[in-house]
Write a protein that holds these residues in place. Structure first.
Motif, mmCIF file in Angstrom:
data_model
loop_
_atom_site.group_PDB
_atom_site.id
_atom_site.type_symbol
_atom_site.label_atom_id
_atom_site.label_comp_id
_atom_site.label_asym_id
_atom_site.label_seq_id
_atom_site.Cartn_x
_atom_site.Cartn_y
_atom_site.Cartn_z
ATOM 1 N N LYS A 175 4.725 13.675 -1.119
ATOM 2 C CA LYS A 175 5.181 12.927 -0.029
ATOM 3 C C LYS A 175 4.485 11.461 0.373
ATOM 4 C CE LYS A 175 6.837 16.566 2.646
ATOM 5 N NZ LYS A 175 6.922 17.399 3.787
ATOM 6 N N PHE A 176 5.134 10.341 0.437
ATOM 7 C CA PHE A 176 4.173 9.140 0.722
ATOM 8 C C PHE A 176 4.784 8.208 1.692
ATOM 9 C CE2 PHE A 176 6.552 8.418 -3.226
ATOM 10 C CZ PHE A 176 7.174 7.049 -2.991
ATOM 11 N N ILE A 177 4.016 7.390 2.131
ATOM 12 C CA ILE A 177 4.834 6.202 2.921
ATOM 13 C C ILE A 177 4.298 5.136 2.142
ATOM 14 C CG2 ILE A 177 4.660 4.860 5.290
ATOM 15 C CD1 ILE A 177 3.975 7.646 6.565
ATOM 16 N N LYS A 221 0.865 -1.213 -0.233
ATOM 17 C CA LYS A 221 0.086 0.053 -0.073
ATOM 18 C C LYS A 221 0.979 1.315 0.133
ATOM 19 C CE LYS A 221 -3.689 2.004 2.540
ATOM 20 N NZ LYS A 221 -4.629 1.931 3.933
ATOM 21 N N ILE A 222 0.455 2.267 -0.796
ATOM 22 C CA ILE A 222 1.064 3.776 -0.796
ATOM 23 C C ILE A 222 0.039 4.576 0.191
ATOM 24 C CG2 ILE A 222 2.068 5.577 -2.048
ATOM 25 C CD1 ILE A 222 3.587 3.054 -2.248
ATOM 26 N N ILE A 223 0.498 5.326 1.272
ATOM 27 C CA ILE A 223 -0.294 6.528 1.817
ATOM 28 C C ILE A 223 0.432 7.778 1.413
ATOM 29 C CG2 ILE A 223 -1.148 7.045 3.981
ATOM 30 C CD1 ILE A 223 -0.704 4.505 5.117
ATOM 31 N N TRP A 224 -0.571 8.404 0.646
ATOM 32 C CA TRP A 224 -0.076 9.753 0.121
ATOM 33 C C TRP A 224 -0.353 11.063 1.175
ATOM 34 C CZ3 TRP A 224 2.879 9.887 -4.467
ATOM 35 C CH2 TRP A 224 2.746 8.751 -5.208
ATOM 36 N N THR A 225 0.449 11.944 1.073
ATOM 37 C CA THR A 225 0.023 13.158 1.572
ATOM 38 C C THR A 225 -1.050 13.981 0.971
ATOM 39 O OG1 THR A 225 1.760 14.447 0.732
ATOM 40 C CG2 THR A 225 2.172 13.549 2.718
ATOM 41 N N GLU A 226 -1.632 14.912 1.491
ATOM 42 C CA GLU A 226 -2.597 15.539 0.555
ATOM 43 C C GLU A 226 -2.289 16.175 -0.487
ATOM 44 O OE1 GLU A 226 -6.971 16.107 0.539
ATOM 45 O OE2 GLU A 226 -5.604 14.910 1.807
ATOM 46 N N ASP A 227 -1.169 16.754 -0.659
ATOM 47 C CA ASP A 227 -0.678 17.243 -1.841
ATOM 48 C C ASP A 227 0.307 16.238 -2.772
ATOM 49 O OD1 ASP A 227 1.848 16.732 -0.479
ATOM 50 O OD2 ASP A 227 2.553 18.884 -0.309
ATOM 51 N N PHE A 246 9.276 6.337 4.744
ATOM 52 C CA PHE A 246 8.735 7.820 4.233
ATOM 53 C C PHE A 246 9.768 8.285 2.989
ATOM 54 C CE2 PHE A 246 9.922 12.252 4.425
ATOM 55 C CZ PHE A 246 8.609 12.812 4.166
ATOM 56 N N TYR A 247 8.963 8.650 2.222
ATOM 57 C CA TYR A 247 9.575 9.397 0.942
ATOM 58 C C TYR A 247 9.227 10.739 0.630
ATOM 59 C CZ TYR A 247 12.512 9.142 -3.521
ATOM 60 O OH TYR A 247 13.330 9.411 -4.381
#
Length: 376
Positions: A119-121, A110-116, A134-135
């Protein structure tokens, strides 16, 4: 009147009668083919409608993708391919695809993205178990997150994550927050729950539930990050998963019997005290709330096996259920069919994302992993 005159008169009368009959068939009966064509118009409309229907559904990728991120403002889509872990970006139609520099990884879950979506986890598995890092795409910063983080979610408005931390060797079991790279962590509350699911709903509301299973009773709490106190919303629910409206005023949740059968989708107010059955057979993660926080788009599962344990077998992907898309008014329970996937392949919708203008619905198809766009 002479005999010749009588004959002429009879001929004239016959000509008039024949002419009248001919004119009748020409002017009246002759219009019947046109009337028949008018009656055929609905069939033609169905054909046209089918063509238009097909044109509403567009395949965006020809690869199995993970957790695609749609950004209307920047007119782009970002996604990582499931098989080789490559990060791509395209326009909203899936065209002009480019590769974004990124350390490719296998085993992506799974990828969890920031709102913009800058960045993602990345949550992935390897021979040592499930891991996450974190990237930051702008700085190309990559930071592994603590291995004891079992579940997390991003804030919608701040660069923060909310996570469950469990370390049996240190007897630490807590809910905490930190910056998205794991720095400046802060414990919010200790808990005895060991298999936790988190959803950050609003700045001051986080949903916390136990791992869903149709063979176990599940619990749902909410928590204010600024106040270390669990508020119980639901308990003793088999097969419980949930999806909240963006303002946190209501949520959809699934429920089964003790054998994981008889799946139902229900709507509740935020306290869990006002519950209604939608009569739609599906899971909340196959739904998305619209901007009014009242309407809900849901992909109904049309072919769930009778012996399936829900949602367990759905997560294990032991079956693919073809879907039908409904629009539900959560206040009146009025339902309208939006799209019936009468296609050559099964469509099992996942990762539903509704555009801000609510004109398009993006989703991945669990049957092949491809990303699609549906015009509503």
């Amino acid at each position: 009147m002479t005999k010749k005159s009588k004959i002429s008169l009879v001929i004239i009368i016959i000509i008039l009668i024949v002419g009248s009959v001919f004119a009748y068939y020409l002017l009246v009966v002759g219009k019947k083919p046109t009337i028949i064509k008018e009656k055929d118009t609905p069939n033609k409309e169905i054909i046209i409608s089918t063509t238009e229907k097909s044109s509403k559904l567009v395949q965006i990728t020809d690869e199995n993708v993970v957790s695609p991120a749609i950004n209307e403002e920047k007119k782009r889509i970002r996604y990582i391919t499931k098989n080789d872990g490559v990060l791509y970006q395209s326009d909203l139609k899936g065209e002009n695809k480019i590769k974004i520099p990124f350390v490719s990884l296998g085993g992506i879950i799974k990828i969890i993205w920031t709102e913009d979506q800058e960045k993602f986890i990345n949550i992935y598995s390897d021979s040592f178990g499930v891991k996450s890092f974190f990237y930051d795409l702008a700085s190309k910063q990559a930071v592994p997150l603590n291995k004891n983080i079992t579940w997390l979610d991003y804030s919608k408005n701040t660069d923060k994550i909310f996570y469950h931390y469990y370390d049996s060797s240190q007897s630490i079991n807590s809910i905490a927050t930190s910056n998205s790279d794991g720095s400046l962590s802060k414990s919010i509350i200790n808990t005895r729950l060991q298999d936790v699911r988190l959803q950050w709903i609003t700045d001051k509301k986080i949903a916390i539930s136990t791992a869903p299973s149709g063979l176990a009773q599940n619990i749902l709490y909410t928590l204010n990050p600024e106040s270390p106190k669990f508020i119980k919303i639901l308990s003793g629910i088999y097969g419980l998963t949930h999806k909240w409206s963006s303002d946190g005023s209501k949520f959809a949740f699934s429920q089964t019997d003790k054998d994981g059968a008889s799946l139902t989708l229900n709507i509740s107010n935020e306290s869990g005290l006002e519950i209604s059955n939608t009569r739609i057979i599906t899971l909340p993660e196959k739904c998305v709330f619209m901007k009014d926080n009242i309407s809900l788009l849901c992909a109904e599962m049309l072919s769930v096996p009778e012996n399936a344990i829900m949602p367990d077998d759905y997560y294990k992907k032991t079956f693919i259920a073809n879907n039908r898309l409904w629009k539900l008014n959560t206040e009146t329970n009025k339902k309208d069919i939006i799209y019936d996937f009468n296609e050559d392949i099964n469509f099992d919708l996942d990762n539903l994302t509704l555009t801000n203008d609510e004109k398009y619905l993006y989703f991945t198809n669990r049957a092949n992993g491809f990303l699609y766009r549906l015009e509503l």
